[in-house]
Design a protein around this motif. Structure first.
Motif, PDB file in Angstrom:
ATOM      1  N   CYS A 231       0.842  -1.207   0.000  1.00  0.00           N
ATOM      2  CA  CYS A 231       0.000   0.000   0.000  1.00  0.00           C
ATOM      3  C   CYS A 231       0.873   1.252   0.000  1.00  0.00           C
ATOM      4  N   ALA A 232       2.155   1.096  -0.341  1.00  0.00           N
ATOM      5  CA  ALA A 232       3.090   2.225  -0.235  1.00  0.00           C
ATOM      6  C   ALA A 232       3.260   2.914  -1.581  1.00  0.00           C
ATOM      7  N   ARG A 233       4.111   2.359  -2.433  1.00  0.00           N
ATOM      8  CA  ARG A 233       4.404   2.975  -3.719  1.00  0.00           C
ATOM      9  C   ARG A 233       4.617   1.893  -4.773  1.00  0.00           C
ATOM     10  N   GLY A 234       4.085   2.119  -5.980  1.00  0.00           N
ATOM     11  CA  GLY A 234       4.410   1.247  -7.087  1.00  0.00           C
ATOM     12  C   GLY A 234       5.888   1.350  -7.384  1.00  0.00           C
ATOM     13  N   GLY A 235       6.481   0.279  -7.887  1.00  0.00           N
ATOM     14  CA  GLY A 235       7.918   0.299  -8.166  1.00  0.00           C
ATOM     15  C   GLY A 235       8.751  -0.307  -7.061  1.00  0.00           C
ATOM     16  N   LEU A 256      -2.175  -5.591  -4.006  1.00  0.00           N
ATOM     17  CA  LEU A 256      -1.540  -4.328  -4.368  1.00  0.00           C
ATOM     18  C   LEU A 256      -2.569  -3.212  -4.389  1.00  0.00           C
ATOM     19  N   ASP A 257      -2.252  -2.134  -3.718  1.00  0.00           N
ATOM     20  CA  ASP A 257      -3.042  -0.912  -3.823  1.00  0.00           C
ATOM     21  C   ASP A 257      -2.365   0.081  -4.754  1.00  0.00           C
ATOM     22  N   VAL A 258      -1.110  -0.204  -5.118  1.00  0.00           N
ATOM     23  CA  VAL A 258      -0.314   0.705  -5.939  1.00  0.00           C
ATOM     24  C   VAL A 258       0.400  -0.091  -7.027  1.00  0.00           C
ATOM     25  N   PHE A 259       0.649   0.558  -8.153  1.00  0.00           N
ATOM     26  CA  PHE A 259       1.293  -0.081  -9.293  1.00  0.00           C
ATOM     27  C   PHE A 259       2.419   0.802  -9.813  1.00  0.00           C
TER      28      PHE A 259
END
Length: 527
Positions: A231-235, A256-259
């Motif tokens: 839930c932090a940062r994609g990548g 995943l909440d981020v991509f």
């Protein structure tokens, strides 16, 4: 006095605009502009309040001729070119705590969803299948949670996990053993965490050090059946390797909440069994959106109106309460930095900023920033507290800060020492009772002087008649002396003369001063 003007360019809680107005700012709410439309209007604003939609690029910053601060209502600032903002002298702030609980709760929610296969079970049941035997979950009680990143959000996740009777292993280079004990977690290196964890959750910013931290190689080191939440940062993880791990069964589930690329309209992960995703909902609660909007308005207004700096990413924090107390010290520090910068004959390689007495009890970062601000004016006429450290780093200047507890000759003292090709050179100053900055030493010579306006700096041999000669020279040139400050190493040795002059000193006068008997150095100064 003109009120600072702020643009809110993304949709925010309407109370944010009200806070700006209550604190003495004009504010316009103009959302949905294209980059070209934003470039056309940004030049009239002192502050820019954004969420994630507005992209503050180099082009936008080039057009922002009056901009002083950018405030991001939220944590991530991927949409702001921070190096470009720093170079331009624009403060960049975020609100790292306004949505912390919301994001932590989302991570816990996704962990439960993975553990009990809730999305698949919901879809199956609503399709009328009633596949009770298909969905066999796992308990979280007694399981090990691997926490990558133990900062604000990570620590909240840890406390919730401990409340669920999980064991928590944390990897964070900045986590001290004492803080780990306080949090109730086991501090570990990354390989140990990967080997132990039943669940892994990520809570780090995206930097060069954290990018792809869950790489193909590191995912292979994880325990079979591990469940991963981001839930932090994609990548932060290799999405292709994650897909392979899910397909092979080595990874038991992922949420995943981020991509890496957002909005994620297409992904190889979509449709993969045991994969759950949400559209960057970590901060999406009513409470969080209100909190971050109000916080960014408060922070930006404090900076524009009173000089307070909170949650800045490119300069030291300075609370609105601290600012008045520190302001005289920063004024002194800037004058000392300016003096060194104007007198330096070559490129400087090192600078030490030392504080003692009352100054040693204060936040040294703003004092250090003010010294660099004064010093860097020799390189740029648009330097300020934000871009001064950037300019110093760009020129390879090694900056050292030293705090002394010792008692000295003055109730407070700031000393600035630079390394030159001729060796170390230092200047020192104090504050008089009324808070006025005063130079007390220059290059080893005791001399008390105000540093203000137009000044003439002279190093000469201490000999009878010199003061008369310099007075005559300035008088013949029609230059009136405001103040006169004299110091020397010893009788007949090297002497230092600082004169304040009521007008700029013409170049021919400087040349005549250089040619006076016994003169070693002449320099016109401006403060």
């Amino acid at each position: 006095m003109t009120k600072p003007k702020v643009l809110i360019s993304d949709k925010m809680d309407p109370n944010a605009a009200q806070i700006f107005r209550e604190r003495g700012c004009e504010v316009d709410e103009i959302t949905g502009k294209t980059p070209e439309e934003l470039k056309a209007i940004i030049g009239q604003y002192d502050g820019l309040a954004i969420r994630s939609a507005t992209k503050v690029t180099q082009e936008i910053l080039d057009a922002a001729t009056n901009l002083k601060v950018i405030g991001r209502a939220g944590i991530g600032v991927d949409n702001v070119d921070i190096p470009a903002a720093s170079a331009k002298g624009v403060v960049v702030m975020n609100t790292p705590f306004g949505n912390s609980i919301t994001t932590a709760e989302h991570a816990i929610a996704l962990m439960f969803a993975l553990a009990r296969q809730l999305p698949e079970a919901d879809a199956s049941t609503q399709a009328g299948k009633w596949e009770k035997n298909r969905f066999m979950g796992v308990e979280v009680t007694g399981k090990t949670l691997g926490l990558i990143g133990a900062g604000n959000i990570g620590s909240i996740v840890a406390s919730r996990a401990l409340g669920l009777r999980m064991k928590v292993v944390a990897y964070d280079p900045f986590l001290t053993p004492e803080r780990a004990v306080e949090m109730g977690v086991e501090k570990a290196d990354l390989d140990t965490l990967l080997a132990k964890a039943d669940f892994i959750t990520l809570h780090t910013p995206l930097t060069d050090q954290t990018r792809n931290i869950l790489s193909r190689e590191n995912l292979a080191k994880t325990k079979k059946g591990v469940r991963i939440i981001n839930c932090a940062r994609g990548g932060l993880l290799d999405e292709a390797a994650l897909k392979e791990g899910l397909d092979s069964g080595h990874i038991g589930g992922a949420a995943l909440d981020v991509f890496a690329e957002e909005p994620a309209k297409q992904s190889p992960l979509f449709g993969t069994p045991n994969f759950i995703c949400t559209p960057h909902l970590g901060a999406s609660t009513n409470e969080a959106q209100v909190n971050v909007a109000l916080q960014v308005a408060e922070q930006m207004a404090d900076y524009l109106v009173s000089g307070g700096v909170t949650n800045a990413l490119n300069m030291p924090s300075l609370s609105a309460e601290e600012a008045p107390k520190l302001r005289p010290y920063m004024a002194l520090a800037e004058k000392l930095g300016s003096l060194v910068g104007q007198l330096a004959h070559d490129n400087l390689t090192k600078i030490a900023i030392e504080v003692e007495g009352a100054a040693a009890q204060l936040n040294i970062k703003p004092i250090s920033g003010a010294v660099l601000c004064g010093l860097m004016r020799r390189y740029s006429d648009t330097v300020n507290m934000v871009n001064a450290p950037f300019l110093a780093k760009e020129r390879g200047l090694d900056v050292r800060e030293v705090r002394h507890d010792r008692e000295g000759d003055y109730h407070t003292l700031i000393r600035v020492t630079v390394q030159t090709s001729q060796g170390e050179r230092s200047v020192a100053g104090t504050l008089f009772g009324n808070g006025e900055p005063r130079l007390v030493e220059a290059f080893g010579i005791k001399v008390e002087a105000d540093l203000a306006g137009h000044m003439l700096y002279i190093v000469n041999e201490d000999a009878p008649g010199f003061i008369g000669r310099i007075g005559t020279l300035l008088g013949e040139a029609g230059l009136n002396i405001g103040t006169f400050h004299l110091g020397r190493r010893s009788a007949g040795g090297e002497a230092l003369l600082l004169l304040s002059i009521d007008a700029p000193i013409p170049e021919p006068v400087l040349w005549k001063a250089c040619n006076l008997p016994g003169v070693k150095t002449v320099k016109a100064l401006q403060f």
